[in-house]
Each structure stands twice: as structure tokens, then as C-alpha cells.
Scaffold this active site. Structure first.
Site, PDB file in Angstrom:
ATOM      1  NE  ARG A  56       0.292   1.302   3.356  1.00  0.00           N
ATOM      2  CZ  ARG A  56       1.267   2.154   3.601  1.00  0.00           C
ATOM      3  NH1 ARG A  56       2.526   1.736   3.680  1.00  0.00           N
ATOM      4  NH2 ARG A  56       1.037   3.449   3.772  1.00  0.00           N
ATOM      5  N   GLY A  57       0.304   2.390  -0.147  1.00  0.00           N
ATOM      6  CA  GLY A  57       1.100   3.607  -0.302  1.00  0.00           C
ATOM      7  C   GLY A  57       1.186   3.915  -1.794  1.00  0.00           C
ATOM      8  CB  ALA A  58       0.445   7.014  -3.690  1.00  0.00           C
ATOM      9  NE  ARG A  95      -6.149   0.889  -1.696  1.00  0.00           N
ATOM     10  CZ  ARG A  95      -5.475   1.402  -0.657  1.00  0.00           C
ATOM     11  NH1 ARG A  95      -4.177   1.175  -0.511  1.00  0.00           N
ATOM     12  NH2 ARG A  95      -6.102   2.149   0.231  1.00  0.00           N
ATOM     13  CD  GLN A 199      -2.806   2.694   6.901  1.00  0.00           C
ATOM     14  OE1 GLN A 199      -3.371   2.972   7.953  1.00  0.00           O
ATOM     15  NE2 GLN A 199      -3.456   2.613   5.751  1.00  0.00           N
ATOM     16  CG  ASP A 240      -2.878   8.149  -1.256  1.00  0.00           C
ATOM     17  OD1 ASP A 240      -2.825   8.651  -0.114  1.00  0.00           O
ATOM     18  OD2 ASP A 240      -2.513   6.994  -1.526  1.00  0.00           O
ATOM     19  CE  LYS A 251      -4.853   5.634   4.641  1.00  0.00           C
ATOM     20  NZ  LYS A 251      -5.856   4.788   3.942  1.00  0.00           N
TER      21      LYS A 251
HETATM   22  O1  MRU Z   1      -4.409   3.164   2.301  1.00  0.00           O
HETATM   23  P1  MRU Z   1      -2.941   3.360   2.150  1.00  0.00           P
HETATM   24  O2  MRU Z   1      -2.135   2.770   3.255  1.00  0.00           O
HETATM   25  O3  MRU Z   1      -2.447   2.936   0.771  1.00  0.00           O
HETATM   26  O4  MRU Z   1      -2.740   4.947   2.214  1.00  0.00           O
HETATM   27  C1  MRU Z   1      -1.448   5.465   2.100  1.00  0.00           C
HETATM   28  C2  MRU Z   1      -1.382   6.925   2.299  1.00  0.00           C
HETATM   29  O5  MRU Z   1      -2.376   7.599   2.467  1.00  0.00           O
HETATM   30  C3  MRU Z   1      -0.021   7.576   2.190  1.00  0.00           C
HETATM   31  O6  MRU Z   1       0.068   8.687   3.023  1.00  0.00           O
HETATM   32  C4  MRU Z   1       0.192   8.022   0.746  1.00  0.00           C
HETATM   33  O7  MRU Z   1      -0.027   6.959  -0.136  1.00  0.00           O
HETATM   34  C5  MRU Z   1       1.545   8.554   0.524  1.00  0.00           C
HETATM   35  S1  MRU Z   1       2.751   7.285   0.541  1.00  0.00           S
HETATM   36  C6  MRU Z   1       4.245   7.933   0.137  1.00  0.00           C
END
Ligand code: MRU
Length: 348
Positions: A56-58, A95, A199, A240, A251
Site C-alpha cells: 500500500r502507499g501511492a 484501488r 499504518q 495519494d 489518508k
Molecule cells: O491506504 P494506504 O495505506 O495505501 O494509504 C497510504 C497513504 O495515504 C499515504 O500517506 C500516501 O499513499 C503517501 S505514501 C508515500
């Protein structure tokens, strides 16, 4: 854990690994208590892993999807042209909010469109590896740029996980926090636990402690109280998707953190590579916000905590208006008090 993945060291920088013609993901659903890799062999498995939050994470989602395109072609052999469009669609449907997913798939699609010759797998694998490496390089640049914005020694709050685990390595918000630490400018980092997926307490805390950076956990609702003490310099978060006017999707909980920061005179820094900026979306209200299953709120650690009969609204991202953001830090430079003109200039 399978035999092959035992050779891969468990570190936050090794969350996405191409090894022996397979993709290995450090399974983020079970960190920090279990550090196992999941082996993936097809685009469908990759799409499932993204959907189910193994990764996960963009930026990490984008990199993983790029390797998913490689696996699609490897699996289909000579018939890859019959399958590739459907597989890319499956990956894109995993997603909705992080634009890095669509950005990376579009880079892979462009490579396929330009392909002539015999070595499609090598060409796509080189592109996926380039996307991965460019993200790591961008994070190091942003780390230095973000750290330079901070005067003196400061206390910061971060939200969710925008670290090595959420990117190709080093991290966006945590990249800046790592740089602050290395430059002797980090007095203290507070990590919001980040309900409901945790997270912050599971991933950010684990990741920082792996680098010997002390971290204090905060219940999400404690951040405003902490700011009222007057001792917090910056809120530092990732994103994201950033709209063309500088509105920032991140988030769920980032918006309330930014509102509280504005009230208390705390600055807000958003750290994100330009692959997170979506110039086709003019403002934040048009960013698609993922709403996930009620069970993510009703259960914690496999145990039911919500009263039976309660209904649930579980959006997992929110939008912080550009007016609440002091700086957007990208690998191309820093945009202070972001707006449409400044972002257009950055992206030109
Ligand atoms: O639902 P997630 O864990 O994928 O959400 C991740 C986030 O919101 C992060 O802050 C965002 O992707 C930036 S990651 C460098």
C-alpha cells in the site's frame, strides 16, 4: 515463507523485490509482528495484493502494478498481446485514489505501444525497474529539499505511513524525517496511529525504529491537543493524489490534522513525487475517494469491537484544501502556498 524469499533481507527498503523472475512483497498486513514475503506470479495476483493491502502507499502501488504488467507478459508467453489489455484493466481496478497506479500503468502501456522486436519482457522489466529506481532517487531529493525548509531543531507529527514501505524506498514524508534526523534537526517525531488500518502504529513506528529513529505514537484524536502545547513545528505527510490547484488527497484524518495545524500556527508540508500530481483533475472534490469495507472499522486485530447493528461509513482518504498546505515538496522543487498557477509552472 517460501525457500526463495528467505534470501531476501527484511528491511523497509526491501518491501518490493524482483527476484528469480518473480515479484516478492513484504506482507504489510501483518507487520510488525510477522515479516513474511508473498510471492506473486500473475497480474491477477498482483491486483489482489494491492486491493488487499499486502502492499500500500501511492508510489509503492504504482511500482508493484508495473511489475504486474511484466508478470502478465511472462505468464502469457507468445499470446501476451491477447491478454495484456485485460490484465492492465484488472490492475487499474485494484484501488481508485492513488494516481501513481494509473501513472505507472500508462508508462507501461506507452512502452508496449512503442514495442517492435523480440524482447518484450526485457523491455517491460527494464521500465518497471526504472520506475522503481526513479522513485527512490526522487525520495532522496525530496528528503533534502524538505529538510532544508525546516529551521532549527523541530518536533513533527506524521500521519499514516509515507515511508520506505509506501514507496520504492526511503519514503516521502519519512524521507524528509530521515533527512531531518541525519542533519540533527529532528527533536521528536510523533506518529498518528492512523485508524482503522493502523499504518502509523504498525508500519511507521516499525520503519523508524529499524533506523534507530525514536518515535512516539499518538491516538489520532490527540494531535490537536499536542499542537496546543505550542511545541510542534511541522505536520509532514505524503499524498495519494494532488489536484491541479494544490488540493491534497491523503489518508483519512489528514484534513483534520491540517485544520488543527492552521488553528495552532503549525506548518503543513506535503511530500510527494510529481507522479502523484494529477493535472487532469482541477480540484480536490473531483478526486475519487476509496470507501472500504465496514469490517475494517468493526473489527480490530481479528476481534469484533463495533456494536452489532451499527452501520459504518469508511472512506479511507480525505482532501485537504490547498489553503491549508504551506509547502508541497516534489523532486522537481518546492511549491510554497500552492495554487493552480504555481503547480502548472512546476509541471510545465
Ligand atoms: O491506504 P494506504 O495505506 O495505501 O494509504 C497510504 C497513504 O495515504 C499515504 O500517506 C500516501 O499513499 C503517501 S505514501 C508515500
Amino acid at each position: 515463507m517460501d525457500q526463495s524469499s528467505q534470501a531476501i533481507p527484511v528491511t523497509p527498503d526491501n518491501a518490493i523485490v524482483w527476484h528469480n523472475n518473480r515479484l516478492y512483497l513484504l506482507d504489510q498486513r501483518y507487520l510488525p509482528h510477522q515479516t513474511d514475503f508473498v510471492e506473486l506470479n500473475s497480474a491477477q495476483e498482483v491486483a489482489y495484493a494491492i486491493r488487499d493491502m499486502v502492499v500500500r502507499g501511492a508510489p509503492a502501488i504504482g511500482i508493484t502494478a508495473a511489475f504486474g504488467v511484466v508478470l502478465s507478459v511472462m505468464q502469457a508467453g507468445d499470446h501476451w498481446r491477447d491478454k495484456i489489455d485485460a490484465d492492465i484493466k484488472t490492475l487499474a481496478a485494484s484501488r481508485p485514489t492513488a494516481v501513481n497506479l494509473f501513472w505507472a500503468l500508462s508508462r507501461m502501456r506507452n512502452k508496449i505501444a512503442s514495442f517492435e522486436g523480440d524482447h518484450i519482457i526485457k523491455m517491460l522489466l527494464d521500465e518497471a525497474k526504472a520506475i522503481h529506481q526513479e522513485d527512490i532517487d526522487a525520495n532522496h531529493k525530496m528528503g533534502a529539499l524538505g529538510s532544508a525548509l525546516v529551521e532549527g531543531k523541530t518536533r513533527v507529527i506524521t500521519h499514516c505511513n509515507a515511508g520506505a514501505l509506501a514507496t520504492g524506498g526511503y519514503g516521502t514524508a519519512l524521507g524528509v524525517i530521515r533527512s531531518l534526523h541525519a542533519n540533527g534537526k529532528l527533536a521528536q517525531v510523533y506518529a498518528d496511529e492512523t485508524r482503522p488500518w493502523l499504518q502509523g502504529s504498525r508500519l511507521t513506528a516499525w520503519e523508524l525504529l529499524q533506523d534507530d529513529i525514536p518515535v512516539s505514537l499518538l491516538a489520532d484524536g490527540a494531535a490537536a491537543s499536542l499542537m496546543s502545547g505550542g511545541d510542534i513545528g511541522w505536520v509532514i505527510v505524503g499524498s495519494d493524489r494532488i489536484a491541479a490547484n494544490g488540493d491534497v488527497a491523503n489518508k483519512i484524518g489528514t484534513y483534520s490534522l491540517a485544520v488543527a495545524a492552521k488553528y495552532h500556527g503549525v506548518k503543513v508540508m506535503v511530500v510527494a513525487p510529481t507522479s502523484t500530481i494529477d493535472m487532469e483533475i482541477s480540484c480536490g472534490k473531483d478526486i475519487p475517494i476509496e470507501v472500504r469495507e465496514s469490517d475494517e472499522l468493526l473489527y480490530c486485530g481479528g476481534k469484533r469491537i463495533g456494536a452489532s447493528g451499527a452501520s459504518v461509513w469508511n472512506p479511507v482518504f480525505d482532501v485537504t484544501p490547498a489553503a491549508l498546505v504551506d509547502a508541497i515538496v516534489t523532486e522537481r522543487g518546492v511549491v510554497l502556498s500552492p495554487n493552480s498557477e504555481k503547480l502548472a509552472q512546476l509541471m510545465a
